[in-house]
Design a protein around this motif. Sequence first.
Motif, short mmCIF file in Angstrom:
data_model
loop_
_atom_site.label_atom_id
_atom_site.label_comp_id
_atom_site.label_asym_id
_atom_site.label_seq_id
_atom_site.Cartn_x
_atom_site.Cartn_y
_atom_site.Cartn_z
N ASP A 56 0.79 -1.20 0.01
CA ASP A 56 -0.19 -0.07 0.19
C ASP A 56 0.80 1.28 0.11
N SER A 58 -0.05 4.25 0.45
CA SER A 58 -0.37 5.16 1.72
C SER A 58 -0.10 4.88 3.03
N ARG A 59 0.67 3.63 3.10
CA ARG A 59 1.33 3.41 4.55
C ARG A 59 2.17 4.24 5.13
N THR A 77 5.37 12.80 3.65
CA THR A 77 4.21 13.71 3.94
C THR A 77 3.95 13.97 5.47
N GLN A 81 4.09 9.22 5.07
CA GLN A 81 3.98 8.49 3.64
C GLN A 81 5.06 8.92 2.68
N LEU A 86 3.70 7.59 -3.63
CA LEU A 86 2.45 8.00 -4.06
C LEU A 86 2.31 8.85 -5.16
N SER A 239 -9.91 7.97 -1.09
CA SER A 239 -9.23 6.90 -0.64
C SER A 239 -8.30 6.29 -1.70
N VAL A 241 -5.33 6.71 -4.67
CA VAL A 241 -3.90 7.17 -4.66
C VAL A 241 -3.95 7.85 -6.30
N ASN A 245 -5.52 13.72 -5.93
CA ASN A 245 -5.64 13.45 -4.43
C ASN A 245 -4.27 13.73 -3.50
N ASN A 246 -3.13 13.56 -4.32
CA ASN A 246 -2.09 13.73 -3.71
C ASN A 246 -1.96 15.52 -3.34
N TRP A 249 -4.57 16.29 -0.39
CA TRP A 249 -3.78 15.84 0.83
C TRP A 249 -2.99 16.80 1.35
#
Length: 312
Positions: A56, A58-59, A77, A81, A86, A239, A241, A245-246, A249
Amino acid sequence: MTTALLKQPTQPTAVRKPNRSFIHGLISNKKALTGMAVMIIFIALALLAPLLFPGDPSRITAMASLEPSAEHWLGTTAKGQDVLALTVHGSRSSLFVGLSVGIASTFIGILVGLASAYFGKFIDEALSLVTNVFLLLPGLPLLVILAAFLPPGLGTVILVLVVTGWAGSARVLRSQALSIRSKDFVAAAVVSGERAGRIMFREILPNMASIVMGTLLACVIYGIGAQAGLEFLGLGDVSTVSWGNNLFWAGNEGALLTGSWWVFVPSGLCIALVAFALALINYAVDEVTNPRLRKIKTPKTTPTKAETSAAK
């Protein structure tokens, strides 16, 4: 006499070879080569993302807001992350949406443009009315309304962008098809009794290859940029990637306020590079197909002795 005539060898019929000047022109065009090289790199990264960064993306892998280093090339981030993971995984979603929107919008534009130009009269008026309605509707508010009321997901984003983006391609392709519709070879096909579908897709459409290619590339650019804009506003599936979305966030986590440029610059730069590469390919297609844009290379001539003596 008759046997001699029968024994005479028949002349072989000439086989029409496919015209490869368009492909050769693109291969020899520097803009096209540059754009295709950039796109090949991004497509390769998208396909190899699960192998380069398994698991993942996003972990949480490290401390929060780490600057770029040897361990994390693009830093981390505010949640910890890895930004490079990402960014690479985000190319899969963004390129998929862009290509899907481009192909679907161009396909609808081809159907509407060809049918409107070929049949004319009532069908042309009806299709032109629908096209004008979609062209007059404000794009961004319609995008926001549709995305807000439909369930979040990549399918919703693609549907919304296709609904709001097909009209422009249909208008451009209709005008091109109208000019080809009046040609003599189309009239000859109609007189010979060819079916309407065969005339549209075998006679008219092949002569629109350059404008179809340009429309497709423009729709792909629109799809990638519009998806990033919707997701930056929080109207996509947060939810997943993706480059949009980057950026979403990064804005929510205050990357601009804290000066964490490494969080939002990679995704924004990727969007700009893909759009730039597609624009280069689009311009190269225009150069190859439009004689007015071709550069005429003048041969270099060495001055004669008379010219050099006159110059002295």
